[in-house]
Design a protein around this motif. Structure first.
Motif, PDB file in Angstrom:
ATOM      1  N   ASN A 348       0.799  -1.268   0.051  1.00  0.00           N
ATOM      2  CA  ASN A 348       0.121  -0.250  -0.585  1.00  0.00           C
ATOM      3  C   ASN A 348       0.502   1.445  -0.057  1.00  0.00           C
ATOM      4  O   ASN A 348       0.410   2.283   0.751  1.00  0.00           O
ATOM      5  CB  ASN A 348      -0.948   0.005   1.451  1.00  0.00           C
ATOM      6  N   VAL A 349       2.097   1.371  -0.188  1.00  0.00           N
ATOM      7  CA  VAL A 349       3.372   2.463  -0.575  1.00  0.00           C
ATOM      8  C   VAL A 349       2.763   3.159  -1.858  1.00  0.00           C
ATOM      9  O   VAL A 349       1.870   2.874  -3.145  1.00  0.00           O
ATOM     10  CB  VAL A 349       3.972   2.114  -0.873  1.00  0.00           C
ATOM     11  N   ARG A 376       3.347  -4.170   9.105  1.00  0.00           N
ATOM     12  CA  ARG A 376       2.017  -4.335  10.090  1.00  0.00           C
ATOM     13  C   ARG A 376       1.202  -4.711   9.853  1.00  0.00           C
ATOM     14  O   ARG A 376       1.149  -4.046   8.360  1.00  0.00           O
ATOM     15  CB  ARG A 376       1.687  -3.132  10.842  1.00  0.00           C
ATOM     16  N   VAL A 377       0.859  -6.278  10.264  1.00  0.00           N
ATOM     17  CA  VAL A 377      -0.644  -6.210   8.965  1.00  0.00           C
ATOM     18  C   VAL A 377      -2.055  -5.916  10.906  1.00  0.00           C
ATOM     19  O   VAL A 377      -1.329  -6.614  11.801  1.00  0.00           O
ATOM     20  CB  VAL A 377      -0.114  -7.306   9.155  1.00  0.00           C
ATOM     21  N   TRP A 484       5.562   2.980   9.377  1.00  0.00           N
ATOM     22  CA  TRP A 484       5.498   1.342   8.582  1.00  0.00           C
ATOM     23  C   TRP A 484       5.003   1.357   7.085  1.00  0.00           C
ATOM     24  O   TRP A 484       4.138   2.352   6.945  1.00  0.00           O
ATOM     25  CB  TRP A 484       5.498   0.965   9.984  1.00  0.00           C
ATOM     26  N   ASN A 485       5.428   0.483   6.716  1.00  0.00           N
ATOM     27  CA  ASN A 485       4.481  -0.008   5.468  1.00  0.00           C
ATOM     28  C   ASN A 485       3.469  -1.485   6.584  1.00  0.00           C
ATOM     29  O   ASN A 485       3.400  -1.946   7.067  1.00  0.00           O
ATOM     30  CB  ASN A 485       5.073  -1.560   4.904  1.00  0.00           C
ATOM     31  N   THR A 486       2.167  -0.989   5.806  1.00  0.00           N
ATOM     32  CA  THR A 486       1.017  -0.776   6.514  1.00  0.00           C
ATOM     33  C   THR A 486      -0.013  -2.032   5.805  1.00  0.00           C
ATOM     34  O   THR A 486      -0.076  -2.204   4.254  1.00  0.00           O
ATOM     35  CB  THR A 486       0.150   0.053   7.111  1.00  0.00           C
ATOM     36  N   ILE A 487      -0.505  -2.705   5.666  1.00  0.00           N
ATOM     37  CA  ILE A 487      -1.615  -4.112   5.213  1.00  0.00           C
ATOM     38  C   ILE A 487      -2.136  -4.519   6.514  1.00  0.00           C
ATOM     39  O   ILE A 487      -2.836  -4.510   7.359  1.00  0.00           O
ATOM     40  CB  ILE A 487      -0.477  -5.389   5.372  1.00  0.00           C
ATOM     41  N   PHE A 488      -3.650  -3.645   5.935  1.00  0.00           N
ATOM     42  CA  PHE A 488      -5.388  -3.958   6.897  1.00  0.00           C
ATOM     43  C   PHE A 488      -6.020  -5.506   5.887  1.00  0.00           C
ATOM     44  O   PHE A 488      -5.967  -5.550   5.058  1.00  0.00           O
ATOM     45  CB  PHE A 488      -6.063  -2.636   6.090  1.00  0.00           C
ATOM     46  N   VAL A 489      -6.011  -6.146   6.757  1.00  0.00           N
ATOM     47  CA  VAL A 489      -7.349  -7.010   6.557  1.00  0.00           C
ATOM     48  C   VAL A 489      -8.511  -7.690   8.230  1.00  0.00           C
ATOM     49  O   VAL A 489      -8.381  -7.033   8.623  1.00  0.00           O
ATOM     50  CB  VAL A 489      -6.275  -8.741   7.306  1.00  0.00           C
ATOM     51  N   GLU A 490      -9.869  -7.934   6.598  1.00  0.00           N
ATOM     52  CA  GLU A 490     -11.285  -8.050   7.691  1.00  0.00           C
ATOM     53  C   GLU A 490     -10.656  -9.007   8.458  1.00  0.00           C
ATOM     54  O   GLU A 490     -10.060 -10.503   8.343  1.00  0.00           O
ATOM     55  CB  GLU A 490     -12.109  -8.061   6.585  1.00  0.00           C
ATOM     56  N   VAL A 491     -11.083  -8.944   9.814  1.00  0.00           N
ATOM     57  CA  VAL A 491     -10.966 -10.518  10.578  1.00  0.00           C
ATOM     58  C   VAL A 491     -12.398  -9.993  11.755  1.00  0.00           C
ATOM     59  O   VAL A 491     -13.502  -9.164  12.095  1.00  0.00           O
ATOM     60  CB  VAL A 491     -10.297 -10.112  12.036  1.00  0.00           C
TER      61      VAL A 491
END
Length: 512
Positions: A348-349, A376-377, A484-491
């Protein structure tokens, strides 16, 4: 430079705070902290990943395949005191007199819904029997019993729960025992943060609660260790005095206590980036102390955590390969484009409009800088109207766009478009992070290099009748991880069960 007396300088030295740091904080007060500029809410397919059950199982398996060779750590911010949890109950003790009115008259008069819910459902609380045994035979009627129950629960000559850290209160009642959040975190760690029979946990706690945590540790960990066939390695740290921030008066001069010393205040949970920076592991799981589940939901939560860890490992494996490629002498233009696409699509950069017109050397420098960062995830749950932060694309003063967790206090709600963007957000931050803090050579990053100091908070307070301004550091999962490099995931929603008030313990997710 600010004018500090010899006594002031001695105070700074004792706390481990430099004169330069204080000067920088005072400059922040003078300049103010601007609101964050939201570009749009992060949603599924634009900033948030959503996986099918089949995909989740494949990612979980990926984590399991590598787990044996990894150093895993569970990091739990646990310094929160329970006093806020019982705010309504402390008010009740002050305001209610059973000799002057009935409980129902009091509730009708005050409209106190919290006390109504609490007193009607006391028997469902995990510590109900414990308190009833202690007040047995003391009350003349049911109303007085309710008052004595709250008194016994909170006061220092009773159970003193109002002083407890949240992590050591009984949260869940099982058939013959009750469990604290501390104990529930051990059970969780045994499922997803264990390698070769060993699970490492680190709790950040308040100094005043050090002894209480160590007692709980000795009391419960042997049983959980036996039940889960796990050896627990548990460490603790306190918020560092050097992360306290200076308070100022309304003219931005250091606020002085009545004894002439400078008033410093705790910097908020953002101070814990220092504690996190003192840890080292391949994968670090972060989750708040009050967000725990009952046994029947443990497996779902553990699978969600493994899935997030699998997402991290997959992204990291590619990032490490590309970081290594960028260090070689001969990187082809095709590889450069491939790396840029990876950074955009998977980490997501976002690159500025001027990137394309830069020289090959400048592009390489930008790519190296973008890829050599902690990752970070973050799990995100569907927004059910809970207050707090959420995932957004934001733009900084230079027009750089990034994916961030933003609190509502950081947003200018008087600005129609910004308020609308907040309202349109679909997901909520449950504080569910998996962190990769090492580079491709296995060296740990200095996490303090990736903090956005401009994402703190200034609030107005009073002390001894005098107004002051206080500075809160950028939040641990907000500005402290901004670069940070960031990844968002639905939980799943079941992974989010915080206990903000004592009545939250009455929710089905906390009823074993």
């Amino acid at each position: 430079m600010i004018d500090l007396s010899q006594k002031d300088l001695e105070q700074l030295e004792e706390k481990g705070i430099s004169k330069e740091k204080v000067a920088a904080q005072i400059e922040t007060f003078k300049a103010g902290i601007p609101f964050v500029k939201l570009v749009k809410a992060a949603v599924v397919s634009d900033g948030i990943l959503r996986f099918s059950n089949e995909e989740q199982n494949e990612i979980i398996q990926y984590f399991e395949n590598f787990r044996g060779g990894l150093e895993l750590l569970k990091f739990v911010p646990a310094s929160g005191a329970a006093s806020r949890m019982f705010k309504a109950m402390f008010n009740f003790l002050d305001a209610y007199d059973s000799s002057k009115e009935t409980l129902s008259e009091y509730i009708y008069r005050t409209g106190d819904k919290a006390v109504k819910r609490f007193t009607e459902n006391m028997s469902r609380l995990p510590f109900y029997k414990l308190i009833m045994d202690r007040i047995s035979g003391k009350a003349k009627n049911k109303d007085e019993e309710a008052y004595l129950f709250v008194q016994e629960m909170l006061m220092s000559d009773g159970l003193n729960f109002g002083f407890y850290p949240k992590g050591l209160l009984p949260f869940h009642k099982y058939s013959s025992t009750s469990a604290t959040p501390f104990q529930e975190h051990l059970k969780e760690a045994a499922l997803y943060a264990k390698t070769d029979g060993e699970a490492n946990l680190h709790f950040t706690i308040s100094e005043q609660h050090d002894e209480m945590f160590r007692r709980e540790h000795l009391a419960v960990s042997p049983n959980v260790a036996k039940a889960t066939n796990t050896e627990f390695k548990i460490s603790y740290s306190n918020q560092k005095p050097s992360t306290d921030t200076i308070a100022v008066d309304m003219e931005n001069n250091p606020f002085k206590n009545s004894d002439g010393s400078i008033l410093f205040r705790p910097g908020g949970h953002g101070a814990l980036i220092e504690n996190l920076n003192d840890q080292d592991a391949d994968v670090i799981f972060i989750k708040n102390i009050d967000n725990v589940v009952i046994d029947e939901n443990l497996e779902t939560v553990a699978n969600s955590k493994k899935m997030l860890a699998g997402v991290l490992l997959k992204a990291q494996t590619k990032a490490f390969e590309y970081a290594k490629t960028l260090e070689s002498d001969s990187v082809s233009s095709q590889q450069i484009e491939e790396i840029k696409i990876f950074l955009e699509n998977e980490l997501n950069v976002r690159f500025s409009g001027s990137y394309a017109s830069k020289s090959l050397e400048e592009q390489l420098s930008i790519l190296k800088d973008s890829i050599n960062r902690p990752i970070r995830v973050c799990g995100m749950v569907k927004n059910e109207g809970e207050p707090g932060g959420g995932p957004f694309w934001i733009s900084d003063a230079d027009g750089n766009v990034s994916l961030q967790i933003i609190e509502s206090a950081q947003i200018d709600l008087s600005h129609e478009q910004q308020a609308a963007t907040l309202k349109n957000s679909t997901h909520f931050n449950p504080v569910d992070l998996i962190c990769g803090i090492r580079n491709y050579k296995g060296e740990k990053y200095n996490l303090l290099d990736f903090v956005d100091a401009k994402q703190g908070f200034i609030t107005e307070k009073t002390k001894e009748g005098k107004e002051l301004k206080a500075l809160e550091l950028p939040g641990l999962w907000n500005g402290a991880m901004a670069f940070w490099n960031t990844i968002f995931v639905e939980v799943p929603l079941v992974t989010f069960n915080p206990v903000k008030t004592v009545n939250d313990l009455l929710k089905p997710t906390h009823q074993a």
